[in-house]
Write a protein that holds these residues in place. Sequence first.
Motif, mmCIF file in Angstrom:
data_model
loop_
_atom_site.group_PDB
_atom_site.id
_atom_site.type_symbol
_atom_site.label_atom_id
_atom_site.label_comp_id
_atom_site.label_asym_id
_atom_site.label_seq_id
_atom_site.Cartn_x
_atom_site.Cartn_y
_atom_site.Cartn_z
ATOM 1 N N SER A 18 -38.608 64.342 13.673
ATOM 2 C CA SER A 18 -37.759 63.097 14.010
ATOM 3 C C SER A 18 -36.521 62.789 12.524
ATOM 4 O O SER A 18 -37.307 62.858 11.510
ATOM 5 N N VAL A 19 -35.553 62.440 12.648
ATOM 6 C CA VAL A 19 -34.648 62.664 11.766
ATOM 7 C C VAL A 19 -33.923 60.959 12.054
ATOM 8 O O VAL A 19 -33.607 60.590 13.290
ATOM 9 N N LEU A 20 -34.267 60.132 11.104
ATOM 10 C CA LEU A 20 -33.535 58.789 10.836
ATOM 11 C C LEU A 20 -32.820 58.203 9.912
ATOM 12 O O LEU A 20 -33.164 58.590 8.828
ATOM 13 N N GLN A 75 -32.209 61.739 15.543
ATOM 14 C CA GLN A 75 -32.390 62.886 16.134
ATOM 15 C C GLN A 75 -33.807 63.275 16.296
ATOM 16 O O GLN A 75 -34.597 62.993 15.331
ATOM 17 N N ASP A 76 -34.075 63.980 17.512
ATOM 18 C CA ASP A 76 -35.445 64.458 17.609
ATOM 19 C C ASP A 76 -35.540 66.106 17.776
ATOM 20 O O ASP A 76 -34.699 66.428 18.561
ATOM 21 N N GLY A 77 -36.278 66.764 17.391
ATOM 22 C CA GLY A 77 -36.317 68.110 17.664
ATOM 23 C C GLY A 77 -37.659 68.892 17.594
ATOM 24 O O GLY A 77 -38.696 68.026 17.370
ATOM 25 N N ARG A 78 -37.943 70.051 17.464
ATOM 26 C CA ARG A 78 -39.011 70.960 17.362
ATOM 27 C C ARG A 78 -38.710 72.044 16.567
ATOM 28 O O ARG A 78 -37.808 72.729 16.585
ATOM 29 N N LYS A 121 -33.200 73.172 15.080
ATOM 30 C CA LYS A 121 -31.850 73.203 16.071
ATOM 31 C C LYS A 121 -31.161 71.906 16.296
ATOM 32 O O LYS A 121 -30.842 71.650 17.619
ATOM 33 N N LEU A 122 -31.037 70.938 15.358
ATOM 34 C CA LEU A 122 -30.422 69.786 15.419
ATOM 35 C C LEU A 122 -28.932 69.998 14.897
ATOM 36 O O LEU A 122 -28.703 70.810 14.280
#
Length: 576
Positions: A283-285, A261-264, A251-252
Amino acid sequence: MPPPKTGPRLGESLLKLGRVTADQVQQALAMQKEQGGRIGTNLVKLGFLDEAHLVQALSQHFGVPSVALDGIKLDDSIIKIIPADVARKYTILPIAKQGAKVTFAMLDPTNVFAMDDIKFMTGYNVEPVVASESALRAAIDRYYGSTHAIELKKVMEEVTEAADASLEVLDEEEDIDLAALESQAEEAPVVRLVNIVLTDAIKRGASDIHIEPYEKEYRVRYRIDGVLYEMMKPPLKLREAITSRVKILAKLDIAEKRLPQDGRIKIKTRIQGKIKDLDFRVSVLPTIFGEKVVLRLLDKDMLMLDMTRLGFESESLRRFEQAILRPYGMVLVTGPTGSGKTNTLYSALSRINSSEVNIITAEDPVEFNIPGINQVQMKEQIGLNFAAALRSFLRQDPNIILVGEIRDFETAEVAIKAAMTGHLVLSTLHTNDAPSSINRLMNMGIEPFLVATSVHLIVAQRLVRRICSYCKEPSEAQVATLANIGFTEQEARALKLFRGRGCERCSNTGYKGRIALYEVMDVSDDVRELILSGASAYELRQKAMQNGMIGLRESGLQKIRDGVTTLDEVLRETYL
Protein backbone atom coordinates in the motif's frame (compact mmCIF):
# COMPACT_ATOMS: atom_id res chain seq x y z
CA MET A 1 37.60 -39.00 21.27
CA PRO A 2 35.75 -41.44 18.95
CA PRO A 3 32.37 -40.28 17.66
CA PRO A 4 29.40 -41.40 19.76
CA LYS A 5 27.21 -44.21 18.55
CA THR A 6 23.86 -43.16 17.17
CA GLY A 7 21.73 -46.12 18.28
CA PRO A 8 17.99 -45.73 17.56
CA ARG A 9 16.60 -42.66 15.82
CA LEU A 10 15.90 -39.53 17.84
CA GLY A 11 12.12 -39.84 17.37
CA GLU A 12 12.22 -43.35 18.84
CA SER A 13 14.36 -42.13 21.77
CA LEU A 14 11.88 -39.33 22.51
CA LEU A 15 9.01 -41.80 22.39
CA LYS A 16 10.76 -44.11 24.87
CA LEU A 17 11.42 -41.17 27.19
CA GLY A 18 7.70 -40.31 27.04
CA ARG A 19 8.41 -36.75 25.86
CA VAL A 20 6.21 -36.99 22.76
CA THR A 21 3.51 -39.22 21.29
CA ALA A 22 3.70 -41.30 18.12
CA ASP A 23 1.23 -38.95 16.42
CA GLN A 24 3.40 -35.94 17.28
CA VAL A 25 6.49 -37.65 15.84
CA GLN A 26 4.55 -38.38 12.64
CA GLN A 27 3.53 -34.71 12.36
CA ALA A 28 7.16 -33.65 12.83
CA LEU A 29 8.27 -36.15 10.17
CA ALA A 30 5.63 -34.81 7.77
CA MET A 31 6.89 -31.28 8.42
CA GLN A 32 10.46 -32.50 7.83
CA LYS A 33 9.43 -34.02 4.50
CA GLU A 34 7.68 -30.84 3.40
CA GLN A 35 9.95 -28.11 4.79
CA GLY A 36 13.18 -29.85 5.81
CA GLY A 37 14.82 -29.34 9.19
CA ARG A 38 15.64 -31.80 11.98
CA ILE A 39 12.93 -33.79 13.70
CA GLY A 40 13.81 -32.40 17.16
CA THR A 41 13.71 -28.81 15.94
CA ASN A 42 10.40 -29.45 14.19
CA LEU A 43 8.89 -30.91 17.36
CA VAL A 44 9.86 -27.68 19.16
CA LYS A 45 8.41 -25.53 16.35
CA LEU A 46 5.15 -27.47 16.50
CA GLY A 47 4.93 -26.86 20.26
CA PHE A 48 5.13 -30.55 21.20
CA LEU A 49 8.49 -30.29 22.99
CA ASP A 50 10.39 -27.52 24.74
CA GLU A 51 14.07 -26.84 24.07
CA ALA A 52 15.27 -27.93 27.52
CA HIS A 53 13.73 -31.38 27.11
CA LEU A 54 15.06 -31.62 23.54
CA VAL A 55 18.64 -30.93 24.65
CA GLN A 56 18.28 -33.45 27.48
CA ALA A 57 16.98 -36.06 25.00
CA LEU A 58 19.79 -35.30 22.52
CA SER A 59 22.34 -35.79 25.30
CA GLN A 60 20.90 -39.19 26.22
CA HIS A 61 20.45 -40.14 22.57
CA PHE A 62 24.05 -39.42 21.56
CA GLY A 63 25.61 -40.29 24.92
CA VAL A 64 27.47 -36.97 25.24
CA PRO A 65 27.03 -34.06 27.70
CA SER A 66 24.64 -31.23 26.88
CA VAL A 67 25.25 -27.49 27.24
CA ALA A 68 22.96 -24.47 27.67
CA LEU A 69 24.59 -21.77 25.54
CA ASP A 70 22.50 -18.92 26.97
CA GLY A 71 24.43 -19.01 30.22
CA ILE A 72 27.93 -19.06 28.68
CA LYS A 73 30.13 -16.07 27.90
CA LEU A 74 33.01 -16.92 25.55
CA ASP A 75 36.38 -15.22 25.10
CA ASP A 76 37.46 -13.97 21.68
CA SER A 77 40.44 -16.33 21.82
CA ILE A 78 38.07 -19.30 21.91
CA ILE A 79 35.82 -17.96 19.14
CA LYS A 80 38.82 -17.37 16.85
CA ILE A 81 39.72 -21.08 16.85
CA ILE A 82 37.47 -21.55 13.79
CA PRO A 83 36.28 -18.95 11.25
CA ALA A 84 32.65 -17.85 10.93
CA ASP A 85 32.00 -19.71 7.66
CA VAL A 86 33.06 -23.04 9.23
CA ALA A 87 30.91 -22.40 12.32
CA ARG A 88 27.90 -21.78 10.07
CA LYS A 89 28.69 -24.63 7.67
CA TYR A 90 28.63 -27.26 10.42
CA THR A 91 26.45 -25.35 12.95
CA ILE A 92 29.23 -25.73 15.51
CA LEU A 93 30.69 -23.46 18.20
CA PRO A 94 33.95 -23.73 20.21
CA ILE A 95 33.17 -23.18 23.90
CA ALA A 96 36.29 -24.30 25.85
CA LYS A 97 39.96 -25.18 25.35
CA GLN A 98 42.20 -27.31 27.51
CA GLY A 99 45.65 -28.15 26.19
CA ALA A 100 45.32 -29.81 22.79
CA LYS A 101 41.59 -30.42 23.24
CA VAL A 102 38.75 -28.03 22.28
CA THR A 103 35.16 -28.59 23.34
CA PHE A 104 32.65 -27.86 20.57
CA ALA A 105 28.88 -27.47 20.95
CA MET A 106 27.28 -29.35 18.03
CA LEU A 107 23.93 -30.38 16.66
CA ASP A 108 25.13 -33.84 15.65
CA PRO A 109 28.12 -35.27 17.56
CA THR A 110 28.18 -38.22 15.11
CA ASN A 111 29.22 -35.94 12.21
CA VAL A 112 32.73 -37.34 11.70
CA PHE A 113 33.25 -35.18 8.61
CA ALA A 114 32.87 -32.01 10.66
CA MET A 115 35.17 -33.26 13.43
CA ASP A 116 37.85 -34.48 10.99
CA ASP A 117 37.68 -31.20 9.04
CA ILE A 118 38.05 -29.10 12.19
CA LYS A 119 40.83 -31.30 13.60
CA PHE A 120 42.76 -31.01 10.32
CA MET A 121 42.16 -27.24 10.14
CA THR A 122 43.00 -26.37 13.76
CA GLY A 123 45.29 -29.17 14.93
CA TYR A 124 43.16 -29.62 18.07
CA ASN A 125 41.35 -32.74 19.24
CA VAL A 126 37.56 -32.28 19.18
CA GLU A 127 35.46 -32.97 22.29
CA PRO A 128 31.74 -32.77 21.30
CA VAL A 129 28.85 -31.65 23.50
CA VAL A 130 25.30 -31.27 22.24
CA ALA A 131 23.10 -28.13 22.08
CA SER A 132 19.79 -27.23 20.44
CA GLU A 133 19.74 -25.88 16.89
CA SER A 134 18.13 -22.53 17.73
CA ALA A 135 20.53 -21.93 20.65
CA LEU A 136 23.53 -22.76 18.44
CA ARG A 137 22.41 -20.50 15.59
CA ALA A 138 21.70 -17.64 18.00
CA ALA A 139 25.12 -18.06 19.64
CA ILE A 140 26.90 -18.18 16.27
CA ASP A 141 25.16 -14.94 15.26
CA ARG A 142 26.04 -13.42 18.64
CA TYR A 143 29.76 -14.19 18.49
CA TYR A 144 30.47 -14.15 14.76
CA GLY A 145 27.86 -11.58 13.74
CA SER A 146 24.67 -12.28 11.83
CA THR A 147 25.41 -12.76 8.13
CA HIS A 148 22.31 -10.70 7.43
CA ALA A 149 23.40 -7.91 9.77
CA ILE A 150 26.87 -7.81 8.21
CA GLU A 151 25.40 -7.68 4.71
CA LEU A 152 22.89 -5.01 5.75
CA LYS A 153 25.65 -2.83 7.22
CA LYS A 154 27.67 -3.17 4.02
CA VAL A 155 24.69 -2.30 1.83
CA MET A 156 23.79 0.69 4.03
CA GLU A 157 27.33 2.00 3.56
CA GLU A 158 26.98 1.53 -0.19
CA VAL A 159 23.60 3.25 -0.45
CA THR A 160 24.81 6.15 1.71
CA GLU A 161 27.80 6.57 -0.58
CA ALA A 162 25.52 6.32 -3.66
CA ALA A 163 23.13 8.90 -2.20
CA ASP A 164 25.94 11.33 -1.50
CA ALA A 165 27.38 10.79 -4.98
CA SER A 166 24.46 10.93 -7.36
CA LEU A 167 20.89 10.43 -6.24
CA GLU A 168 18.77 13.54 -5.74
CA VAL A 169 15.18 13.86 -4.51
CA LEU A 170 12.82 15.74 -6.81
CA ASP A 171 11.01 18.73 -5.35
CA GLU A 172 7.23 18.74 -5.56
CA GLU A 173 7.32 21.56 -8.10
CA GLU A 174 9.71 19.79 -10.48
CA ASP A 175 8.50 17.78 -13.43
CA ILE A 176 8.73 14.03 -12.89
CA ASP A 177 11.57 12.50 -14.88
CA LEU A 178 10.37 8.93 -15.37
CA ALA A 179 13.66 7.73 -16.84
CA ALA A 180 15.58 9.17 -13.86
CA LEU A 181 13.24 7.44 -11.38
CA GLU A 182 13.63 4.08 -13.12
CA SER A 183 17.40 4.51 -13.26
CA GLN A 184 17.63 5.35 -9.55
CA ALA A 185 15.39 2.40 -8.62
CA GLU A 186 17.67 0.00 -10.51
CA GLU A 187 20.88 1.18 -8.78
CA ALA A 188 22.55 -1.96 -7.34
CA PRO A 189 22.75 -0.75 -3.70
CA VAL A 190 19.08 0.30 -3.73
CA VAL A 191 18.01 -3.06 -5.18
CA ARG A 192 20.05 -4.94 -2.56
CA LEU A 193 18.74 -2.76 0.29
CA VAL A 194 15.10 -3.39 -0.65
CA ASN A 195 15.79 -7.13 -1.02
CA ILE A 196 17.42 -7.25 2.41
CA VAL A 197 14.53 -5.33 4.02
CA LEU A 198 12.02 -7.84 2.58
CA THR A 199 13.93 -10.97 3.61
CA ASP A 200 15.04 -9.59 6.99
CA ALA A 201 11.41 -8.91 7.89
CA ILE A 202 10.59 -12.57 7.23
CA LYS A 203 13.55 -13.73 9.35
CA ARG A 204 12.42 -11.57 12.26
CA GLY A 205 8.82 -12.78 12.05
CA ALA A 206 7.44 -9.34 11.14
CA SER A 207 3.86 -8.96 9.92
CA ASP A 208 4.29 -5.51 8.34
CA ILE A 209 7.04 -3.25 6.99
CA HIS A 210 6.61 0.54 7.24
CA ILE A 211 8.81 2.74 5.03
CA GLU A 212 8.17 6.30 6.18
CA PRO A 213 9.41 9.70 4.92
CA TYR A 214 9.51 12.69 7.26
CA GLU A 215 10.84 16.22 6.88
CA LYS A 216 14.34 15.48 8.14
CA GLU A 217 14.56 11.70 8.32
CA TYR A 218 13.59 8.48 6.56
CA ARG A 219 12.97 5.33 8.56
CA VAL A 220 12.03 1.66 8.21
CA ARG A 221 9.99 -0.03 10.93
CA TYR A 222 8.81 -3.64 11.35
CA ARG A 223 5.68 -4.70 13.20
CA ILE A 224 6.68 -7.76 15.23
CA ASP A 225 4.08 -9.47 17.44
CA GLY A 226 1.81 -6.44 17.06
CA VAL A 227 4.38 -3.80 18.10
CA LEU A 228 6.37 -1.51 15.77
CA TYR A 229 10.18 -1.43 16.08
CA GLU A 230 12.49 0.95 14.24
CA MET A 231 15.02 -1.09 12.25
CA MET A 232 17.04 1.37 10.14
CA LYS A 233 17.27 4.93 8.82
CA PRO A 234 18.31 5.02 5.14
CA PRO A 235 19.58 8.36 3.77
CA LEU A 236 16.73 10.80 3.13
CA LYS A 237 17.99 11.35 -0.43
CA LEU A 238 17.08 7.74 -1.24
CA ARG A 239 13.36 7.99 -0.52
CA GLU A 240 12.37 8.34 -4.20
CA ALA A 241 14.67 5.53 -5.31
CA ILE A 242 13.48 3.11 -2.60
CA THR A 243 9.79 3.92 -3.17
CA SER A 244 10.23 3.53 -6.94
CA ARG A 245 11.96 0.18 -6.45
CA VAL A 246 9.06 -1.12 -4.34
CA LYS A 247 6.56 0.21 -6.88
CA ILE A 248 8.39 -1.53 -9.74
CA LEU A 249 8.30 -4.83 -7.81
CA ALA A 250 4.56 -4.34 -7.09
CA LYS A 251 3.84 -3.35 -10.75
CA LEU A 252 2.56 0.10 -9.72
CA ASP A 253 2.80 3.42 -11.57
CA ILE A 254 6.06 5.03 -10.43
CA ALA A 255 5.08 8.37 -12.00
CA GLU A 256 1.85 8.62 -9.95
CA LYS A 257 2.68 10.36 -6.67
CA ARG A 258 -0.63 12.07 -5.88
CA LEU A 259 -2.96 9.10 -5.36
CA PRO A 260 -2.84 6.03 -3.10
CA GLN A 261 -1.94 2.79 -4.88
CA ASP A 262 -2.23 -0.89 -3.93
CA GLY A 263 -0.32 -3.82 -5.35
CA ARG A 264 1.31 -7.13 -4.59
CA ILE A 265 4.86 -8.50 -4.69
CA LYS A 266 5.65 -12.20 -5.12
CA ILE A 267 9.27 -13.27 -4.87
CA LYS A 268 11.29 -16.41 -4.19
CA THR A 269 14.27 -16.31 -1.87
CA ARG A 270 16.52 -18.66 0.07
CA ILE A 271 16.29 -18.27 3.84
CA GLN A 272 18.32 -20.53 6.14
CA GLY A 273 18.93 -22.96 3.29
CA LYS A 274 15.26 -23.24 2.27
CA ILE A 275 13.56 -21.79 -0.80
CA LYS A 276 10.56 -19.71 0.29
CA ASP A 277 7.78 -18.08 -1.71
CA LEU A 278 7.14 -14.67 -0.19
CA ASP A 279 3.98 -12.68 -0.79
CA PHE A 280 3.70 -9.00 0.15
CA ARG A 281 0.59 -6.81 -0.01
CA VAL A 282 1.75 -3.28 -0.85
CA SER A 283 0.00 0.00 0.00
CA VAL A 284 1.44 3.36 -1.09
CA LEU A 285 0.02 6.52 0.51
CA PRO A 286 1.00 10.11 -0.43
CA THR A 287 2.01 12.19 2.63
CA ILE A 288 3.25 15.78 2.84
CA PHE A 289 6.90 14.64 2.84
CA GLY A 290 6.66 11.88 0.24
CA GLU A 291 5.00 8.51 -0.20
CA LYS A 292 4.68 6.18 2.76
CA VAL A 293 4.88 2.48 1.85
CA VAL A 294 3.42 -0.32 3.99
CA LEU A 295 4.00 -3.94 3.05
CA ARG A 296 1.93 -6.68 4.72
CA LEU A 297 3.80 -9.99 4.80
CA LEU A 298 1.72 -13.00 3.88
CA ASP A 299 3.87 -15.93 4.96
CA LYS A 300 2.18 -19.32 4.57
CA ASP A 301 4.52 -20.84 7.15
CA MET A 302 3.09 -18.45 9.77
CA LEU A 303 -0.51 -19.48 9.07
CA MET A 304 -1.81 -21.64 11.91
CA LEU A 305 -4.54 -23.98 10.65
CA ASP A 306 -4.72 -26.21 13.73
CA MET A 307 -7.65 -24.82 15.75
CA THR A 308 -6.47 -26.56 18.93
CA ARG A 309 -3.36 -24.35 18.98
CA LEU A 310 -4.95 -20.94 18.31
CA GLY A 311 -5.81 -20.21 21.94
CA PHE A 312 -9.38 -21.48 22.39
CA GLU A 313 -10.34 -22.72 25.84
CA SER A 314 -11.67 -26.29 25.60
CA GLU A 315 -15.36 -25.35 26.06
CA SER A 316 -15.08 -22.42 23.61
CA LEU A 317 -13.44 -24.69 21.03
CA ARG A 318 -16.17 -27.29 21.45
CA ARG A 319 -18.86 -24.68 20.79
CA PHE A 320 -17.01 -23.24 17.79
CA GLU A 321 -16.46 -26.65 16.18
CA GLN A 322 -20.09 -27.59 16.81
CA ALA A 323 -21.25 -24.43 14.98
CA ILE A 324 -19.00 -24.81 11.90
CA LEU A 325 -19.99 -28.46 11.52
CA ARG A 326 -23.67 -27.53 11.16
CA PRO A 327 -25.08 -27.71 7.61
CA TYR A 328 -26.46 -24.16 7.64
CA GLY A 329 -26.55 -20.92 9.62
CA MET A 330 -24.14 -18.03 10.15
CA VAL A 331 -20.94 -17.94 12.21
CA LEU A 332 -19.39 -14.50 12.77
CA VAL A 333 -15.83 -13.66 13.87
CA THR A 334 -15.34 -10.14 15.20
CA GLY A 335 -12.46 -8.01 16.34
CA PRO A 336 -10.30 -5.06 15.27
CA THR A 337 -7.95 -5.09 12.29
CA GLY A 338 -4.94 -7.32 12.93
CA SER A 339 -6.61 -9.44 15.62
CA GLY A 340 -6.24 -12.73 13.73
CA LYS A 341 -9.78 -13.08 12.33
CA THR A 342 -8.54 -14.33 8.95
CA ASN A 343 -6.41 -17.01 10.61
CA THR A 344 -9.41 -18.22 12.64
CA LEU A 345 -11.63 -18.38 9.55
CA TYR A 346 -8.99 -20.19 7.48
CA SER A 347 -8.56 -22.66 10.35
CA ALA A 348 -12.31 -23.27 10.36
CA LEU A 349 -12.33 -23.80 6.58
CA SER A 350 -9.39 -26.19 6.87
CA ARG A 351 -11.30 -28.16 9.53
CA ILE A 352 -14.43 -28.59 7.37
CA ASN A 353 -12.78 -28.76 3.93
CA SER A 354 -13.34 -32.10 2.18
CA SER A 355 -14.08 -33.46 -1.28
CA GLU A 356 -17.75 -33.80 -0.29
CA VAL A 357 -18.46 -30.07 0.10
CA ASN A 358 -18.27 -27.04 -2.20
CA ILE A 359 -16.60 -24.08 -0.44
CA ILE A 360 -16.50 -20.62 -2.04
CA THR A 361 -14.93 -17.51 -0.51
CA ALA A 362 -15.25 -13.79 -1.32
CA GLU A 363 -12.15 -12.01 -0.02
CA ASP A 364 -10.58 -8.57 -0.27
CA PRO A 365 -7.80 -9.44 -0.68
CA VAL A 366 -7.24 -13.20 -0.95
CA GLU A 367 -4.41 -13.58 1.58
CA PHE A 368 -3.58 -17.29 1.33
CA ASN A 369 -4.42 -19.93 -1.26
CA ILE A 370 -6.03 -23.02 0.26
CA PRO A 371 -6.21 -26.17 -1.92
CA GLY A 372 -9.75 -27.41 -2.55
CA ILE A 373 -11.42 -24.05 -1.88
CA ASN A 374 -12.72 -21.68 -4.60
CA GLN A 375 -11.42 -18.23 -3.62
CA VAL A 376 -12.64 -15.06 -5.34
CA GLN A 377 -10.83 -11.71 -5.22
CA MET A 378 -13.13 -8.66 -4.89
CA LYS A 379 -12.73 -5.90 -7.50
CA GLU A 380 -14.77 -2.87 -6.49
CA GLN A 381 -13.71 -0.87 -9.56
CA ILE A 382 -15.64 -3.20 -11.88
CA GLY A 383 -18.57 -3.76 -9.53
CA LEU A 384 -17.46 -7.08 -8.04
CA ASN A 385 -18.17 -6.39 -4.36
CA PHE A 386 -19.18 -8.75 -1.55
CA ALA A 387 -22.91 -8.47 -2.26
CA ALA A 388 -22.51 -9.09 -6.02
CA ALA A 389 -20.17 -12.03 -5.39
CA LEU A 390 -22.58 -13.55 -2.88
CA ARG A 391 -25.47 -13.45 -5.34
CA SER A 392 -23.41 -15.25 -7.97
CA PHE A 393 -22.18 -17.78 -5.37
CA LEU A 394 -25.76 -18.92 -4.72
CA ARG A 395 -25.92 -20.07 -8.36
CA GLN A 396 -22.73 -22.14 -7.91
CA ASP A 397 -24.30 -24.85 -5.71
CA PRO A 398 -22.24 -24.03 -2.57
CA ASN A 399 -22.36 -25.80 0.78
CA ILE A 400 -20.18 -23.31 2.62
CA ILE A 401 -19.62 -19.60 1.88
CA LEU A 402 -17.02 -17.32 3.42
CA VAL A 403 -17.61 -13.57 3.12
CA GLY A 404 -14.47 -11.58 3.95
CA GLU A 405 -16.39 -8.86 5.77
CA ILE A 406 -19.98 -7.70 6.22
CA ARG A 407 -19.70 -3.95 5.66
CA ASP A 408 -23.17 -2.84 4.61
CA PHE A 409 -26.87 -3.70 4.56
CA GLU A 410 -26.76 -5.25 1.07
CA THR A 411 -24.01 -7.73 1.97
CA ALA A 412 -25.60 -8.53 5.34
CA GLU A 413 -29.00 -9.15 3.74
CA VAL A 414 -27.71 -11.58 1.09
CA ALA A 415 -25.48 -13.38 3.65
CA ILE A 416 -28.36 -13.88 6.07
CA LYS A 417 -30.66 -15.14 3.32
CA ALA A 418 -27.96 -17.61 2.30
CA ALA A 419 -27.66 -18.80 5.91
CA MET A 420 -31.42 -19.35 6.06
CA THR A 421 -31.59 -21.34 2.82
CA GLY A 422 -29.33 -24.26 3.67
CA HIS A 423 -25.82 -22.76 3.51
CA LEU A 424 -23.19 -22.38 6.19
CA VAL A 425 -21.97 -18.77 6.05
CA LEU A 426 -18.76 -17.61 7.75
CA SER A 427 -17.92 -13.92 7.93
CA THR A 428 -16.35 -11.10 9.95
CA LEU A 429 -17.57 -7.88 11.54
CA HIS A 430 -15.76 -5.01 13.19
CA THR A 431 -17.20 -4.85 16.72
CA ASN A 432 -15.66 -4.73 20.19
CA ASP A 433 -17.16 -7.96 21.50
CA ALA A 434 -19.49 -10.79 20.56
CA PRO A 435 -22.84 -9.42 21.89
CA SER A 436 -22.30 -6.07 20.09
CA SER A 437 -22.39 -7.90 16.75
CA ILE A 438 -26.12 -8.52 17.15
CA ASN A 439 -26.81 -4.79 17.56
CA ARG A 440 -24.45 -3.97 14.70
CA LEU A 441 -26.43 -6.15 12.29
CA MET A 442 -29.72 -4.60 13.38
CA ASN A 443 -28.23 -1.10 13.03
CA MET A 444 -27.41 -2.00 9.42
CA GLY A 445 -31.14 -2.54 8.90
CA ILE A 446 -31.52 -6.31 9.34
CA GLU A 447 -34.76 -7.29 11.06
CA PRO A 448 -34.36 -8.80 14.57
CA PHE A 449 -36.17 -12.03 13.63
CA LEU A 450 -33.75 -12.58 10.72
CA VAL A 451 -30.74 -12.06 12.99
CA ALA A 452 -32.18 -14.34 15.68
CA THR A 453 -32.91 -17.23 13.31
CA SER A 454 -29.81 -17.07 11.08
CA VAL A 455 -26.88 -16.31 13.44
CA HIS A 456 -25.79 -19.43 15.35
CA LEU A 457 -22.49 -18.37 16.94
CA ILE A 458 -20.33 -15.25 17.34
CA VAL A 459 -16.62 -15.25 18.16
CA ALA A 460 -14.75 -12.16 19.38
CA GLN A 461 -10.97 -12.26 19.57
CA ARG A 462 -7.80 -10.34 20.42
CA LEU A 463 -4.10 -11.19 20.08
CA VAL A 464 -1.67 -11.00 23.01
CA ARG A 465 2.07 -11.60 22.94
CA ARG A 466 3.46 -14.89 24.27
CA ILE A 467 6.19 -14.88 26.90
CA CYS A 468 9.48 -15.88 25.27
CA SER A 469 10.07 -19.52 26.20
CA TYR A 470 13.87 -19.05 26.12
CA CYS A 471 14.08 -16.34 28.81
CA LYS A 472 10.91 -17.05 30.81
CA GLU A 473 11.27 -16.44 34.54
CA PRO A 474 9.00 -16.03 37.60
CA SER A 475 7.47 -12.61 38.23
CA GLU A 476 5.50 -10.92 40.99
CA ALA A 477 2.44 -8.70 41.26
CA GLN A 478 0.46 -7.18 44.12
CA VAL A 479 -2.44 -9.32 45.37
CA ALA A 480 -4.72 -6.27 45.21
CA THR A 481 -3.81 -5.70 41.55
CA LEU A 482 -4.63 -9.31 40.64
CA ALA A 483 -7.89 -9.15 42.59
CA ASN A 484 -8.90 -5.95 40.76
CA ILE A 485 -8.56 -7.51 37.31
CA GLY A 486 -10.72 -10.57 37.98
CA PHE A 487 -8.86 -13.12 40.13
CA THR A 488 -10.30 -14.13 43.51
CA GLU A 489 -8.21 -13.00 46.48
CA GLN A 490 -7.39 -16.61 47.35
CA GLU A 491 -6.28 -17.36 43.79
CA ALA A 492 -4.28 -14.10 43.62
CA ARG A 493 -2.23 -15.16 46.66
CA ALA A 494 -1.39 -18.58 45.21
CA LEU A 495 -0.93 -17.53 41.57
CA LYS A 496 2.48 -17.97 39.93
CA LEU A 497 3.22 -15.26 37.38
CA PHE A 498 5.90 -15.25 34.67
CA ARG A 499 7.60 -12.74 32.42
CA GLY A 500 10.29 -12.73 29.75
CA ARG A 501 13.67 -11.46 30.96
CA GLY A 502 14.68 -10.50 27.40
CA CYS A 503 17.20 -12.37 25.24
CA GLU A 504 18.59 -12.38 21.73
CA ARG A 505 15.94 -14.72 20.41
CA CYS A 506 13.16 -12.28 21.35
CA SER A 507 15.21 -9.14 20.55
CA ASN A 508 15.24 -8.38 24.30
CA THR A 509 11.47 -7.76 24.38
CA GLY A 510 10.59 -10.76 26.59
CA TYR A 511 7.94 -11.83 24.07
CA LYS A 512 8.04 -14.23 21.13
CA GLY A 513 4.94 -15.00 19.07
CA ARG A 514 1.29 -14.34 19.82
CA ILE A 515 -1.78 -16.25 20.96
CA ALA A 516 -5.47 -15.37 20.68
CA LEU A 517 -7.98 -14.62 23.42
CA TYR A 518 -11.45 -15.85 22.48
CA GLU A 519 -15.00 -14.99 23.50
CA VAL A 520 -17.46 -17.49 22.01
CA MET A 521 -21.15 -16.61 22.27
CA ASP A 522 -23.61 -19.37 21.40
CA VAL A 523 -26.96 -17.96 20.20
CA SER A 524 -29.18 -20.23 22.31
CA ASP A 525 -32.99 -20.11 22.51
CA ASP A 526 -33.04 -17.72 25.47
CA VAL A 527 -30.55 -15.40 23.72
CA ARG A 528 -32.82 -15.48 20.63
CA GLU A 529 -35.76 -14.36 22.77
CA LEU A 530 -33.72 -11.41 24.03
CA ILE A 531 -32.77 -10.47 20.45
CA LEU A 532 -36.45 -10.54 19.39
CA SER A 533 -37.35 -8.30 22.34
CA GLY A 534 -34.70 -5.73 21.33
CA ALA A 535 -32.34 -6.35 24.28
CA SER A 536 -29.14 -4.29 24.65
CA ALA A 537 -25.65 -5.68 24.17
CA TYR A 538 -25.21 -5.60 27.97
CA GLU A 539 -28.32 -7.79 28.52
CA LEU A 540 -27.18 -10.20 25.80
CA ARG A 541 -23.76 -10.43 27.45
CA GLN A 542 -25.26 -11.16 30.88
CA LYS A 543 -27.41 -13.97 29.47
CA ALA A 544 -24.51 -15.44 27.47
CA MET A 545 -22.29 -15.41 30.59
CA GLN A 546 -25.04 -17.24 32.50
CA ASN A 547 -25.01 -19.82 29.71
CA GLY A 548 -21.28 -20.41 30.18
CA MET A 549 -19.66 -17.95 27.78
CA ILE A 550 -16.00 -17.24 28.61
CA GLY A 551 -15.33 -13.52 28.07
CA LEU A 552 -12.18 -12.02 26.59
CA ARG A 553 -10.93 -10.97 30.04
CA GLU A 554 -11.50 -14.45 31.48
CA SER A 555 -9.74 -16.00 28.47
CA GLY A 556 -6.82 -13.66 29.23
CA LEU A 557 -6.79 -14.63 32.91
CA GLN A 558 -6.61 -18.29 31.89
CA LYS A 559 -3.57 -17.53 29.69
CA ILE A 560 -1.95 -15.87 32.74
CA ARG A 561 -2.72 -18.95 34.87
CA ASP A 562 -1.14 -21.13 32.19
CA GLY A 563 2.00 -18.96 32.16
CA VAL A 564 1.53 -18.13 28.47
CA THR A 565 1.30 -14.33 28.68
CA THR A 566 1.65 -11.45 31.12
CA LEU A 567 -0.67 -9.27 33.12
CA ASP A 568 0.24 -6.20 31.05
CA GLU A 569 -0.69 -7.88 27.78
CA VAL A 570 -4.13 -8.97 29.03
CA LEU A 571 -4.87 -5.52 30.47
CA ARG A 572 -3.86 -3.91 27.18
CA GLU A 573 -6.31 -5.96 25.13
CA THR A 574 -9.32 -6.56 27.42
CA TYR A 575 -11.63 -4.80 29.84
CA LEU A 576 -13.96 -5.92 32.61
